[in-house]
Motif scaffolding. Sequence first.
Motif, short mmCIF file in Angstrom:
data_model
loop_
_atom_site.label_atom_id
_atom_site.label_comp_id
_atom_site.label_asym_id
_atom_site.label_seq_id
_atom_site.Cartn_x
_atom_site.Cartn_y
_atom_site.Cartn_z
N ILE A 242 0.84 -1.20 0.00
CA ILE A 242 0.00 0.00 0.00
C ILE A 242 0.88 1.25 0.00
O ILE A 242 2.00 1.23 0.52
CB ILE A 242 -0.94 -0.02 1.24
CG1 ILE A 242 -1.81 1.21 1.32
CG2 ILE A 242 -0.19 -0.20 2.52
CD1 ILE A 242 -2.84 1.17 2.44
N VAL A 243 0.37 2.30 -0.60
CA VAL A 243 1.07 3.58 -0.51
C VAL A 243 0.16 4.57 0.22
O VAL A 243 -1.02 4.69 -0.08
CB VAL A 243 1.53 4.11 -1.91
CG1 VAL A 243 0.36 4.45 -2.81
CG2 VAL A 243 2.41 5.34 -1.76
N VAL A 244 0.75 5.22 1.22
CA VAL A 244 0.02 6.25 1.97
C VAL A 244 0.85 7.52 1.90
O VAL A 244 1.86 7.66 2.61
CB VAL A 244 -0.17 5.83 3.46
CG1 VAL A 244 -0.96 6.88 4.21
CG2 VAL A 244 -0.86 4.49 3.57
N ASP A 245 0.51 8.41 1.00
CA ASP A 245 1.19 9.71 0.96
C ASP A 245 0.16 10.78 0.65
O ASP A 245 -1.03 10.50 0.52
CB ASP A 245 2.37 9.70 -0.02
CG ASP A 245 1.96 9.40 -1.45
OD1 ASP A 245 0.80 9.68 -1.81
OD2 ASP A 245 2.79 8.88 -2.22
N LYS B 214 14.52 -7.49 -9.25
CA LYS B 214 14.30 -7.35 -10.70
C LYS B 214 13.67 -5.99 -11.01
O LYS B 214 14.01 -5.32 -11.97
CB LYS B 214 13.34 -8.47 -11.14
CG LYS B 214 13.56 -8.91 -12.57
CD LYS B 214 12.55 -9.98 -12.88
CE LYS B 214 13.13 -11.14 -13.61
NZ LYS B 214 12.15 -12.22 -13.78
N ALA B 215 12.74 -5.62 -10.17
CA ALA B 215 12.04 -4.35 -10.38
C ALA B 215 11.66 -3.77 -9.02
O ALA B 215 11.66 -4.49 -8.03
CB ALA B 215 10.77 -4.59 -11.21
N VAL B 216 11.33 -2.50 -9.02
CA VAL B 216 10.86 -1.92 -7.76
C VAL B 216 9.47 -2.49 -7.45
O VAL B 216 8.76 -2.95 -8.35
CB VAL B 216 10.79 -0.37 -7.79
CG1 VAL B 216 12.15 0.26 -7.93
CG2 VAL B 216 9.86 0.10 -8.87
N ALA B 217 9.10 -2.44 -6.19
CA ALA B 217 7.85 -3.08 -5.76
C ALA B 217 6.63 -2.39 -6.36
O ALA B 217 6.52 -1.15 -6.32
CB ALA B 217 7.77 -3.05 -4.24
N GLY B 218 5.74 -3.18 -6.90
CA GLY B 218 4.48 -2.65 -7.42
C GLY B 218 3.48 -2.47 -6.29
O GLY B 218 3.71 -2.94 -5.17
N PHE C 15 -2.58 -1.30 -3.38
CA PHE C 15 -3.58 -0.31 -2.98
C PHE C 15 -2.97 1.08 -2.81
O PHE C 15 -1.78 1.21 -2.52
CB PHE C 15 -4.22 -0.70 -1.64
CG PHE C 15 -4.89 -2.03 -1.66
CD1 PHE C 15 -6.12 -2.21 -2.28
CD2 PHE C 15 -4.28 -3.14 -1.06
CE1 PHE C 15 -6.74 -3.46 -2.29
CE2 PHE C 15 -4.89 -4.38 -1.07
CZ PHE C 15 -6.12 -4.55 -1.69
N LYS C 16 -3.83 2.06 -2.93
CA LYS C 16 -3.43 3.43 -2.61
C LYS C 16 -4.51 4.02 -1.72
O LYS C 16 -5.70 3.90 -2.00
CB LYS C 16 -3.28 4.26 -3.88
CG LYS C 16 -2.76 5.67 -3.60
CD LYS C 16 -2.41 6.41 -4.87
CE LYS C 16 -1.93 7.79 -4.53
NZ LYS C 16 -0.50 7.97 -4.55
N LEU C 17 -4.05 4.67 -0.65
CA LEU C 17 -5.02 5.33 0.23
C LEU C 17 -5.21 6.75 -0.27
O LEU C 17 -4.25 7.53 -0.36
CB LEU C 17 -4.51 5.34 1.67
CG LEU C 17 -5.55 5.77 2.69
CD1 LEU C 17 -6.61 4.69 2.89
CD2 LEU C 17 -4.90 6.07 4.03
N THR C 18 -6.43 7.06 -0.62
CA THR C 18 -6.73 8.42 -1.08
C THR C 18 -7.64 9.09 -0.05
O THR C 18 -8.22 8.41 0.80
CB THR C 18 -7.45 8.41 -2.44
OG1 THR C 18 -8.73 7.81 -2.26
CG2 THR C 18 -6.68 7.63 -3.48
N GLY C 19 -7.77 10.37 -0.16
CA GLY C 19 -8.64 11.08 0.79
C GLY C 19 -9.05 12.43 0.26
O GLY C 19 -8.43 12.97 -0.67
N ASP D 291 -8.02 -0.20 -5.13
CA ASP D 291 -7.25 -1.31 -5.69
C ASP D 291 -6.63 -0.80 -7.00
O ASP D 291 -7.36 -0.44 -7.93
CB ASP D 291 -8.18 -2.51 -5.95
CG ASP D 291 -7.41 -3.74 -6.42
OD1 ASP D 291 -6.46 -3.57 -7.20
OD2 ASP D 291 -7.77 -4.85 -6.01
N LEU D 292 -5.31 -0.77 -7.06
CA LEU D 292 -4.65 -0.15 -8.21
C LEU D 292 -4.61 -1.07 -9.44
O LEU D 292 -4.11 -0.67 -10.49
CB LEU D 292 -3.25 0.31 -7.83
CG LEU D 292 -3.21 1.48 -6.84
CD1 LEU D 292 -1.78 1.86 -6.51
CD2 LEU D 292 -3.94 2.70 -7.38
N GLU D 293 -5.13 -2.26 -9.31
CA GLU D 293 -5.20 -3.14 -10.47
C GLU D 293 -6.60 -3.08 -11.09
O GLU D 293 -6.76 -3.01 -12.31
CB GLU D 293 -4.88 -4.60 -10.05
CG GLU D 293 -4.70 -5.57 -11.19
CD GLU D 293 -3.55 -5.20 -12.13
OE1 GLU D 293 -2.54 -4.66 -11.65
OE2 GLU D 293 -3.69 -5.43 -13.34
#
Lengths: 467, 208
Positions: free
Chosen positions: B76-79, B144-148, B151-155, B182-184
């Motif tokens: 998850i990304v929370v920013d 191999k790649a940065v983490a995908g 989820f993203k927390l929006t507000g 859900d980012l997918e």
Amino acid sequence: MTIRGWAGASLLALACAVSQFPAAAQDAAQPDPAAVKAREQQVRQWKQTYGEGPYPDEIAAFVAPRPEPLKPYYQALLTGGERNAVLNLSRLGLAAMELQQWADAERAYDMALLRIETVYSKDPRAEAARSLWHKESNKDWKGEAYERAMAYYYRGLLYLRKGDYNNAHASFKEAEFQDTVSETENLQSDFALLNYLVGWSSQCAGDKGVEDIDRAIKTQPELTPPGPTDNVLLIAELGHGPIKRRDGQQKEKMVFGEATGFPESGAVFSLVPTSGGPKAMIPRAVPLHLASSVYYQATTRGGRKMDGILNGKASFKSTTESLASGTTAVGLQMMNQSGSDPTGGMVVALAGLGMSLFASAMKTDADIRQWDSLPDKVLISTTSMNGPFTASASFTAADGPTPLTPTPVMQGASGKCAIVWTRSRSALLGADTPGDDPKVRAAVARKKDVVVKDKKFRADLAMVFGG
Amino acid sequence: MKQWLVGVAALQLVLGSAALAQSKNGHGAVDLDPTARGNVTGTGIEMRDIIRMSDSLVRDLLQRPDFVNSPKPPRIVVDSSRLVNKSSQRLDTDMISDNLRASLMRAAAGRIRFISREAMEDVAQERELKRQGQVDVATRGMAKAVAGLDFKLTGRITSLDSRNNTTGEQQRAMQVVFELIDLETSESVYISEPFIIQRGQRDDVVYR
């Protein structure tokens, strides 16, 4: 170990630490006693002239690190105290924007808005402003609705310059809310400029903002909505804003006069691509449209609650004056007709004189401290530029181009949108607080509560602006 | 009796003067409880609101088995990039997102993985240096790649300001709603209970 024992041990440790401290460091920490004594003596002398301060050396130290043209504004801010803080900060902020001193402008408006948002309840100065024996200008100045709205507007422009569209949006929205202090319901939310900017900052933040833009266009049909690819906001401010003056038999009314002698009524921005940008970019001239008139906003607010208080004071004063002159006249007549014993007439005439003195002690003057550097007309437009450019402005009057040199153009493009802002008239009009009454200022500055408040204010200034 | 009354009056005078002196004198910095009403309050969001909001969201999210009990911890990304302030209060939304991320990360204790997109530039630069051989691979090896993201927390923060021009009463209602996307699939998998504060104030009549 008991508490006393711990304290004893701590004191011993402290004494050891101090004894091991290098002598030079101790000298540096302790100021020269002779210098301290000399300053105390100087302050005793200054107290007779400057009261509780700020004293000349404090003013010089605070002003020294500021940009040269802003020094008088900073001095006015420091010496004007909390009573004139919002006005002096707002004028300083606008002067700083013109001189492209962005950090100074941002700090000034942050401090001003904090004070505008402060709720005054049971404030001695506000109570004095209401009283029969003090002028309205005893109160701390927060400005009329249009002046408060414009303080938020300039803070919003500074946020747009930095690409902080959320806080720009909040500033314009709050500015628009300040304008709702209108007695007449149908004149609320008619500040098209602010509605437009609320919509624009929403659009820049990735939202639509259509409703706000539509509301602006409904009020000001000359405006056009920003195109879907528009990313440059152009703003030009023309002329000078309303002039406050006193009116009424007892100078109890505050009325607005229109500033005259400013023929400019239109503005055009020329946008020229700078080298290194995309080749497809071509220079363009963008005419601006009138969004709002600050004079119109000031004059359509309707009455203030304070007007009712001042009217009451004026009415009481007029009645007392009439009674006084009537009583004095009756007394004098009685003295003339009484022959050998004029005592009765003298008593009545003296009563009339007493009433006259009583009436003259009543203070009914309206407060006309004003933000004089505000513009009148604010013009606006949007366009699209897909690379770096430089902007310059020219102004037009009813009979064609007018040879006015615009103030330096503020051009910022920190985020998705760019902003270009200029004025036809300088905001550097002198640092003296316009419309202030020096006698009231001196009298208020001597009040004990004000002395305390002003000391704290000066500490706040040093913390926010440094120095 | 008379002496007693004089004594009480004198005490009142002394106490009154002391209270007056106390209100007129300034005071140095004091520690205040960030979860309680501060010395200076307004109609907008305050620190205690941020803490309450964050606490409520953490409890809510950690009670959802579909979110925290999955075999692989969700990422998850929370920013603050999608924490939109549409209100009339100027505020730094980083303060809210930082508080949320810190509280959630500590409470989740590994059941949720937190991904940073704010440091993407630094990550890309370091990966490039490692792959060019300018720096070694450090201690964690290369991915191999940065983490995908899952989820993203929006507000969204909104406000409704109102004013009664007769009484001078001003009122501001603020609403904060968080949503987990859900980012997918773009499905909204969670929405917080609206956090609402409503406060009123009235300025002195000389400012109305």
